[in-house]
Write an enzyme that holds these catalytic residues in place. Structure first.
Site, mmCIF file in Angstrom:
data_model
loop_
_atom_site.group_PDB
_atom_site.id
_atom_site.type_symbol
_atom_site.label_atom_id
_atom_site.label_comp_id
_atom_site.label_asym_id
_atom_site.label_seq_id
_atom_site.Cartn_x
_atom_site.Cartn_y
_atom_site.Cartn_z
ATOM 1 N N GLN A 178 42.533 22.122 31.376
ATOM 2 C CA GLN A 178 42.337 22.200 33.003
ATOM 3 C C GLN A 178 42.471 23.346 33.372
ATOM 4 O O GLN A 178 42.427 23.721 35.066
ATOM 5 C CB GLN A 178 43.224 20.647 33.171
ATOM 6 C CG GLN A 178 43.816 20.635 34.707
ATOM 7 C CD GLN A 178 44.560 19.427 34.865
ATOM 8 O OE1 GLN A 178 43.878 18.431 34.760
ATOM 9 N NE2 GLN A 178 45.742 19.586 35.238
ATOM 10 N N ASN A 226 47.763 54.447 57.205
ATOM 11 C CA ASN A 226 48.086 54.266 55.411
ATOM 12 C C ASN A 226 46.943 54.035 55.303
ATOM 13 O O ASN A 226 46.059 53.064 55.673
ATOM 14 C CB ASN A 226 49.298 53.757 55.674
ATOM 15 C CG ASN A 226 50.370 54.131 55.466
ATOM 16 O OD1 ASN A 226 50.466 55.738 55.265
ATOM 17 N ND2 ASN A 226 51.903 53.630 56.082
ATOM 18 N N SER A 273 53.025 52.839 59.893
ATOM 19 C CA SER A 273 54.483 52.381 59.575
ATOM 20 C C SER A 273 55.080 52.443 60.606
ATOM 21 O O SER A 273 55.603 52.872 61.624
ATOM 22 C CB SER A 273 54.924 54.323 59.251
ATOM 23 O OG SER A 273 55.777 54.019 58.707
ATOM 24 N N HIS A 326 39.965 65.533 34.646
ATOM 25 C CA HIS A 326 41.748 65.725 34.414
ATOM 26 C C HIS A 326 42.531 66.298 35.919
ATOM 27 O O HIS A 326 43.418 66.002 35.996
ATOM 28 C CB HIS A 326 42.336 66.954 33.812
ATOM 29 C CG HIS A 326 41.715 67.082 32.405
ATOM 30 N ND1 HIS A 326 41.463 65.595 30.926
ATOM 31 C CD2 HIS A 326 40.371 67.542 31.852
ATOM 32 C CE1 HIS A 326 41.068 65.974 29.947
ATOM 33 N NE2 HIS A 326 40.383 66.998 30.744
ATOM 34 N N GLU A 379 45.204 50.664 48.870
ATOM 35 C CA GLU A 379 46.226 50.813 48.130
ATOM 36 C C GLU A 379 46.374 49.193 47.373
ATOM 37 O O GLU A 379 46.252 48.342 46.386
ATOM 38 C CB GLU A 379 47.533 50.779 49.111
ATOM 39 C CG GLU A 379 47.241 52.547 48.916
ATOM 40 C CD GLU A 379 48.875 52.655 49.282
ATOM 41 O OE1 GLU A 379 49.755 53.144 49.712
ATOM 42 O OE2 GLU A 379 48.781 52.455 50.803
HETATM 43 N N1 ARG Z 1 41.822 16.757 35.989
HETATM 44 C C1 ARG Z 1 40.983 16.977 34.113
HETATM 45 C C2 ARG Z 1 40.369 18.596 34.196
HETATM 46 O O1 ARG Z 1 40.195 19.694 35.080
HETATM 47 C C3 ARG Z 1 39.540 16.295 34.114
HETATM 48 C C4 ARG Z 1 40.022 16.265 32.526
HETATM 49 C C5 ARG Z 1 39.309 15.001 32.095
HETATM 50 N N2 ARG Z 1 39.302 14.873 30.412
HETATM 51 C C6 ARG Z 1 39.824 14.675 29.679
HETATM 52 N N3 ARG Z 1 40.101 13.774 28.261
HETATM 53 N N4 ARG Z 1 41.780 14.073 30.566
HETATM 54 O O2 ARG Z 1 40.043 19.370 32.959
#
Ligand code: ARG
Length: 458
Positions: free
Chosen positions: A323, A286, A278, A157, A291
């Site tokens: 993606q 610092n 500072s 604590h 931090e």
């Molecule tokens: N640029 C896409 C990624 O990184 C590629 C995916 C490919 N597949 C698709 N069915 N479009 O995920």
């Protein structure tokens, strides 16, 4: 130039806004070493299976090696219209080799290609982070020679609790970072399976040999189910979780040392090359690195959150949402890497302020629990001993003394059977020396653990 993924089924070029919206080349370019390695292994497997001729394979390998050289030295020009690093490299190959280049994608889809590349990239990242964690452990264990005789107050604590050896604290951090390493190693085992050849999601009708390309890329085996393979990002989630735990451990340590570096605590001198000044207050030194280490843990935890929400509720198998896994994964890795790179030298370079620590070590009744256990050893029930020592703490507080400074009469007023052997456990040094249990701060136990860690990290 239209993308190799735009087949004859389209009656128009892609809308420019869609192109900008859906590109990933701006962030997946860094996958190029893995993409080239994956493509070379794939081409060699295709040749072993007589799907490519030996000559075609050689042309592809040579051209990919050349492309890698251009990517390495920055002369490769990527195009947003080709969406991602995978298609940029493939198009460059086609530009060089024509129809031979057009054969590379045989028995493969970008879905298994992206997954393979990302597994390879994450595997490398885990190995780098493991080495950095080892460096940090070495910094903590390295301190154990110079700090062997230092006792510090330990807190619960954030109130003074019991005295411990500084080395016991250093090993506490060493243990946490060891678990982080073990978690990463465990995650690495699960991710080190190859998805190449699972193709779009169902596999392929071509006579490929997945074990062949898996072995070439250093995988332990192949992902068993092609549908699972196409949709799986568990390895990204797991890695981000492991990174979040590291970030949380770093953040806790950073917070502790920020406190220790204050005038109020005055326990530690941070190395000045890891501190900043500072612009207005000339006296300020610092702890910004600490931090920021504490602050950056928020990003890593945020990256994990992003990945969890991203993958929630996706139907089988590949979905374009995936993606979006790369920016948070890359950010979490980059952030933890830089924090660890700084933590190891900072830990090694800090100096405990022994005199300052010692001058206040008898404050806060750090020996009270040891005294209570002394009574227990003499047969007093724990709850009764707890109450009696509480009363004694009140007496000492009223008299502005430590427990060790109380007279024998003060002790005997609570328990008439007490004799002067009570002083054997009083005072912080004697209290520390009284510990016994396994894993405790007992000097012999800590020395054993220091030796074990020194041997383990050697
Ligand atoms: N640029 C896409 C990624 O990184 C590629 C995916 C490919 N597949 C698709 N069915 N479009 O995920």
């Amino acid at each position: 130039m239209s993308s190799p993924s735009r087949s004859g089924a389209f009656d128009s070029a892609v809308d420019q806004r869609v192109e900008r919206f859906s590109e990933s080349i701006s962030f997946d370019r860094r996958l190029y070493p893995q993409d080239i390695a994956g493509s070379i292994a794939h081409a060699q497997m295709l040749a072993d299976q007589n799907i490519l001729s030996a000559d075609e394979c050689q042309q592809i390998v040579d051209a990919l090696t050349e492309i890698k050289g251009q990517l390495d030295d920055g002369t490769f020009e990527t195009k947003q219209s080709l969406e991602d690093i995978h298609m940029n490299i493939e198009q460059a190959l086609i530009d060089k080799l024509g129809d031979v280049g057009r054969k590379l994608h045989t028995g493969r889809s970008r879905n298994d290609q992206v997954s393979t590349d990302l597994r390879l990239w994450t595997r490398d990242a885990i190995d780098r982070i493991d080495a950095l964690l080892l460096d940090l452990q070495k910094s903590f264990v390295g301190r154990c020679v110079q700090d062997a005789d230092v006792i510090v107050p330990a807190y619960t604590h954030l109130q003074r609790a019991q005295p411990v050896l500084a080395n016991h604290v250093w090993l506490a951090y060493t243990e946490k970072f060891q678990r982080d390493r073990e978690r990463l190693a465990d995650c690495r085992k699960r991710l080190n399976l190859c998805s190449l050849g699972t193709a779009a999601l169902a596999g392929t009708t071509l006579p490929i040999d997945r074990q062949n390309s898996a072995k070439r890329l250093g995988f332990d085996g192949v992902v068993a189910n092609s549908i699972d393979s196409s949709s799986d990002r568990d390895f990204v989630l797991e890695t981000a979780f492991c990174l979040s735990t590291i970030a949380i451990h770093l953040s806790g340590w950073a917070e502790e040392w920020i406190l220790w570096a204050t005038v109020e605590f005055d326990f530690i001198q941070l190395p000045h090359e890891f501190c900043t000044g500072s612009s207005i207050m000339p006296q300020k030194i610092n702890p910004d690195v600490l931090e920021l280490t504490r602050g950056k843990s928020a990003r890593v935890i945020g990256d994990l959150q992003t990945l969890l929400v991203l993958t929630k509720g996706l139907p089988l198998a590949y979905n374009r949402d995936l993606q979006e896994d790369k920016p948070p994964l890359f950010d979490a890795v980059d952030t933890v890497e830089i924090c660890l790179e700084l933590a190891a030298p900072l830990v090694a370079g800090a100096v405990l302020k022994r005199d300052s620590i010692e001058s206040r070590l008898e404050k806060g009744f750090l020996d009270a629990t040891t005294l209570m256990e002394y009574l227990i050893k003499r047969g007093t029930p724990q709850r009764k001993a707890h109450h009696l020592i509480g009363q004694l703490v009140r007496t000492a507080t009223e008299k502005s003394t430590t427990l060790a400074e109380l007279s024998l009469e003060d002790f005997q007023a609570l328990d008439s059977t007490l004799d002067k052997s009570v002083y054997d456990v009083l005072g912080v040094k004697k209290a520390v020396a009284s510990f016994q249990s396994e894993g405790s701060t007992a000097p012999s136990r800590v020395a054993e653990q220091v030796a074990a860690w020194q041997a383990r990290l050697a």
